[in-house]
Motif scaffolding. Structure first.
Motif, PDB file in Angstrom:
ATOM      1  N   ASP A  36     -99.068  22.749  49.759  1.00  0.00           N
ATOM      2  CA  ASP A  36     -98.932  23.749  48.729  1.00  0.00           C
ATOM      3  C   ASP A  36     -98.401  25.088  49.171  1.00  0.00           C
ATOM      4  O   ASP A  36     -97.779  25.756  48.542  1.00  0.00           O
ATOM      5  N   SER A  37     -98.968  25.517  50.273  1.00  0.00           N
ATOM      6  CA  SER A  37     -98.505  26.918  50.943  1.00  0.00           C
ATOM      7  C   SER A  37     -97.003  26.750  51.362  1.00  0.00           C
ATOM      8  O   SER A  37     -96.418  27.908  50.982  1.00  0.00           O
ATOM      9  N   ALA A  38     -96.652  25.714  51.678  1.00  0.00           N
ATOM     10  CA  ALA A  38     -94.896  25.507  52.010  1.00  0.00           C
ATOM     11  C   ALA A  38     -94.090  25.472  50.745  1.00  0.00           C
ATOM     12  O   ALA A  38     -93.041  25.981  50.544  1.00  0.00           O
ATOM     13  N   HIS A  39     -94.989  25.148  49.704  1.00  0.00           N
ATOM     14  CA  HIS A  39     -94.337  25.303  48.349  1.00  0.00           C
ATOM     15  C   HIS A  39     -94.116  26.598  47.829  1.00  0.00           C
ATOM     16  O   HIS A  39     -93.364  27.047  46.849  1.00  0.00           O
ATOM     17  N   ASP A  40     -95.298  27.272  47.867  1.00  0.00           N
ATOM     18  CA  ASP A  40     -95.640  28.286  47.168  1.00  0.00           C
ATOM     19  C   ASP A  40     -94.728  29.688  47.802  1.00  0.00           C
ATOM     20  O   ASP A  40     -94.619  30.858  47.094  1.00  0.00           O
TER      21      ASP A  40
END
Length: 256
Positions: free
Chosen positions: A170-174
């Motif tokens: 999620d962090s890598a996507h956001d």
């Protein structure tokens, strides 16, 4: 009459002995007379067993003004973690005592001053890293050391807790990260590591993200591609150096 070479050398030696050496000793402390290795090994062997307060005090005495941060990590913190790992059977059901000692070593690490950490008035980092611990219970001491060396190199780091593979995706996507760093723990399965790496790549907002890893010497195969990693190191101390080097090569077009 000009001074002879011998006389000139004697005068320089006298100036160094009378002025230069005392001035350096006053500023940086008198050098230890060949006892560092033995002192460090002795402290590494007991650091997890005494009280937390005693451990922090012993490290602080060896680290005036934060100038011994790297040697302490290399010669005391990491050897203490390695000795602790060898002492306990990871398959035993009750890991309470081991985890308490891991926590104590991590607190000792966090207590250390570091003279090379960038000051608040310095420019913001140009490099960003997403870090992930592969531990099943709590982040390892080695993961903590890697974080401290990213910090001292001025990286902007987002650390994801254990069991955080989904949160890491999620962090890598956001948010855009230059590097994803995975601390590989003993006993980790290659298939699980590959799945984590490939999941991070698919989710990453940055299509060119570098996924690197580190752990213990000899723990991971010689070919990082077997784990779908762009590279790895067996030393947590080198985490930021390896990451910065790989990123520089990628930006220069010298690394695929």
């Amino acid at each position: 009459m000009p001074l002879t070479a011998a006389r000139r050398g004697a005068l320089l030696a006298n100036v160094a002995a009378q002025l230069l050496v005392p001035a350096l000793a006053a500023r940086f402390g008198a050098p230890r007379a060949g006892t560092w290795r033995s002192d460090a090994a002795a402290l590494a062997g007991t650091l997890a067993d005494g009280t937390l307060a005693d451990g922090i005090a012993a490290l602080a005495a060896l680290n005036p003004d934060g100038h011994m941060f790297r040697p302490i990590c290399r010669d005391i913190i990491l050897p203490a973690a390695d000795a602790l790992r060898r002492r306990y059977d990871p398959t035993e059901f009750d890991q309470t005592e081991r985890l308490a000692k891991v926590w104590q070593l991590r607190m000792c690490l966090l207590s250390l001053d570091d003279a090379e950490v960038p000051g608040s008035g310095e420019p913001a980092s140009m490099n960003t890293a997403l870090t992930l611990s592969g531990a099943l219970d709590m982040p390892s001491v080695e993961h903590g050391v890697a974080l401290r060396f990213f910090d001292r190199a001025g990286w902007d780091v987002c650390d994801v807790p254990s069991h955080g593979a989904e949160e890491a995706r999620d962090s890598a996507h956001d948010r855009t990260f230059d590097v994803a760093w995975i601390s590989i723990e003993p006993g980790a399965q290659e298939a699980d590591i590959r799945a984590t790496v490939e999941g991070l790549r698919r989710a990453s907002r940055n299509a060119a993200i570098l996924v690197l890893g580190g752990g213990l010497p000899g723990q991971v195969p010689g070919d990082a591609s077997a784990l779908a990693l762009d590279g790895f190191t067996g030393s947590a101390i080198e985490a930021a150096v390896i990451s910065e080097t790989a990123l520089r090569l990628r930006r220069a077009g010298l690394r695929d």
